[in-house]
Scaffold this active site. Structure first.
Site, mmCIF file in Angstrom:
data_model
loop_
_atom_site.group_PDB
_atom_site.id
_atom_site.type_symbol
_atom_site.label_atom_id
_atom_site.label_comp_id
_atom_site.label_asym_id
_atom_site.label_seq_id
_atom_site.Cartn_x
_atom_site.Cartn_y
_atom_site.Cartn_z
ATOM 1 N N ARG A 57 0.878 -1.167 0.000
ATOM 2 C CA ARG A 57 0.000 0.000 0.000
ATOM 3 C C ARG A 57 0.912 1.213 0.000
ATOM 4 O O ARG A 57 1.607 1.423 -0.978
ATOM 5 C CB ARG A 57 -0.956 -0.076 1.199
ATOM 6 C CG ARG A 57 -2.143 0.845 1.101
ATOM 7 C CD ARG A 57 -3.234 0.501 2.115
ATOM 8 N NE ARG A 57 -2.824 0.698 3.511
ATOM 9 C CZ ARG A 57 -3.622 0.431 4.557
ATOM 10 N NH1 ARG A 57 -4.848 -0.047 4.367
ATOM 11 N NH2 ARG A 57 -3.207 0.627 5.787
ATOM 12 N N HIS A 84 2.894 -1.585 8.127
ATOM 13 C CA HIS A 84 1.574 -2.174 8.377
ATOM 14 C C HIS A 84 1.590 -3.603 7.843
ATOM 15 O O HIS A 84 2.122 -3.848 6.763
ATOM 16 C CB HIS A 84 0.513 -1.330 7.655
ATOM 17 C CG HIS A 84 -0.898 -1.623 8.068
ATOM 18 N ND1 HIS A 84 -1.314 -1.622 9.380
ATOM 19 C CD2 HIS A 84 -1.995 -1.922 7.334
ATOM 20 C CE1 HIS A 84 -2.610 -1.902 9.432
ATOM 21 N NE2 HIS A 84 -3.048 -2.096 8.207
ATOM 22 N N MET A 142 -34.864 1.583 1.410
ATOM 23 C CA MET A 142 -33.899 2.610 1.818
ATOM 24 C C MET A 142 -34.146 3.068 3.250
ATOM 25 O O MET A 142 -33.201 3.308 4.005
ATOM 26 C CB MET A 142 -33.954 3.816 0.872
ATOM 27 C CG MET A 142 -32.869 4.841 1.170
ATOM 28 S SD MET A 142 -32.939 6.275 0.105
ATOM 29 C CE MET A 142 -32.193 5.669 -1.375
#
Ligand code: PLP
Length: 383
Positions: free
Chosen positions: A134, A163, A322
């Site tokens: 990353r 990480h 919703m």
């Protein structure tokens, strides 16, 4: 106020941080991840509590998340875990939000922002990519990057971090990968020292690694999910207990609502869009004022989501809309209009499911379940 709300038990947050501290070596600093609105729990309130409980640093993902904490009067160090855009660089510096850096262009950008604001020692941490793929520089480049920070004139190195990609998986293969990443990280730290520079706080452990690899805690750990009462994937309650590192966590969030109507359905009547559920006999259906606009995702219902009312479980029927969803009460149910209905949370709070059980049923992780509870759901803070 709406019937639908996320009750945040700050007392459980306190319980969790204290339980975690017992597994952290003395002298190791704690950087609490409060990104994504504290995984949906409310960043300002959770941060205040965490700081009061002795957390040293807070970690956010965006500059605006850091600014929100500063505006609330929180003045402890704040670490920015993701990269900011050029337009945000000055905001980051002005708010004393510690950035992660790993390349010269970005270092230059921050150095210029610091100079413009008259700061000569804006703190940054060096990010190392030891195998996460990353952000970060490769361990071999760490010395050069540290030198570039030093030479910029306006930045100072406050720490060095990495990480892990596999620390929440307990297979032998995963452990070997974490060990390899750790070794690569230490090489990076050495390269910085060889350059004659101080790497500052060394930190590499998120929740899982802090618990499983105490020797990797170094100067600081960065727990997130465990603060909020959920285990990091394979590193669960049973696993930790077997490792002699028992950890009792309590979910901090309870998502609840109230029955807004009860309707008598006769055989053949259907519920919701697409008519995916049709009553095979006479039954009662309760309407709940919560839907995917609140974060109760449609896919949960297809995986057998149940809602708890008065300690009994009732299945969601038909598609989640919703703003509303429907549950089946059956005939002669004791449930009454306006009764409290719990979607998930701790058993102590009357829940029959927690974010982990919903996550497992729907092929995701608890992180996503709590983070996706939307802004329109008021957070109610209780002890
Ligand atoms: C989110 C994050 C953490 C916290 O992760 P948890 O698994 O929730 O403990 C730690 N470090 C970094 C870099 C992160 O992005």
């Amino acid at each position: 106020m709406r019937a639908t709300r996320a009750v945040i038990h700050l007392g459980n947050l306190t319980h969790n941080i204290n339980a975690i501290k017992k597994l952290i070596n003395p002298g190791v600093k704690i950087c609490a991840a409060v990104k994504a609105n504290s995984y949906g729990h409310g960043a300002v309130e959770c941060s205040r509590r965490l700081v009061a409980e002795g957390v040293d640093v807070l970690a956010v993902a965006t500059v605006s998340e850091g600014e929100e904490l500063r505006a609330a009067g929180i003045n402890c160090p704040i670490l920015l875990l993701s990269l900011c855009a050029p337009e945000e660089a000055e905001q980051a510096v002005a708010n004393d939000i510690t950035a992660l850096v790993f390349d010269e262009e970005y270092i230059d950008m921050l150095s210029k922002a610091a100079a413009k604001l008259g700061k000569t020692a804006y703190t940054v941490h060096i990010a190392i990519d030891s195998g996460m793929g990353r952000i970060g520089c490769l361990p071999e480049q760490a010395g050069k990057i540290a030198r570039a920070i030093k030479d910029s004139g306006n930045l100072s190195i406050g720490g060095t971090c990495t990480h892990f990609a596999m620390s929440d998986v307990v297979s032998q293969e995963a452990k070997e990968y974490t060990n390899l990443q750790y070794k690569r990280f230490l090489e990076a730290v050495d390269n910085i020292k060889k350059e004659g520079l101080n790497p500052g706080l060394r930190h590499c452990c998120a929740s899982a690694a802090s618990l499983v690899h105490p020797e990797m805690q170094l100067d600081m750990v960065r727990p997130g999910i465990i603060l909020y009462g959920y285990y990091a994937d394979d590193v669960d309650r049973d696993y930790l207990e077997k490792q002699g590192r028992a950890l009792d966590l309590k979910p901090v969030m309870t998502l609840e609502t109230e029955v807004s109507a009860i309707r008598h359905f006769s055989k053949g009547m259907s519920v919701s869009y697409g008519r995916t559920w049709i009553a095979s006999e006479n039954t009662d259906i309760a309407v709940l004022p919560i839907g995917y606009g609140d974060g109760l995702l449609r896919r949960w219902a297809s995986q057998g989501l149940e809602v708890s009312i008065g300690g009994k479980r009732y299945p969601v029927r038909g598609r989640v809309c919703m703003d509303q969803c429907m549950i089946e009460l059956g005939t002669n149910s004791p449930v009454r209009r306006w009764d409290r209905a719990v979607i998930f949370g701790s058993q102590e709070d009357g829940a029959c499911q927690d974010a982990d059980s919903i996550a497992r049923a729907t092929g995701t992780i608890s992180y996503e379940i709590t983070s996706c509870i939307t802004r329109r759901v008021p957070r109610i803070y209780v002890e």
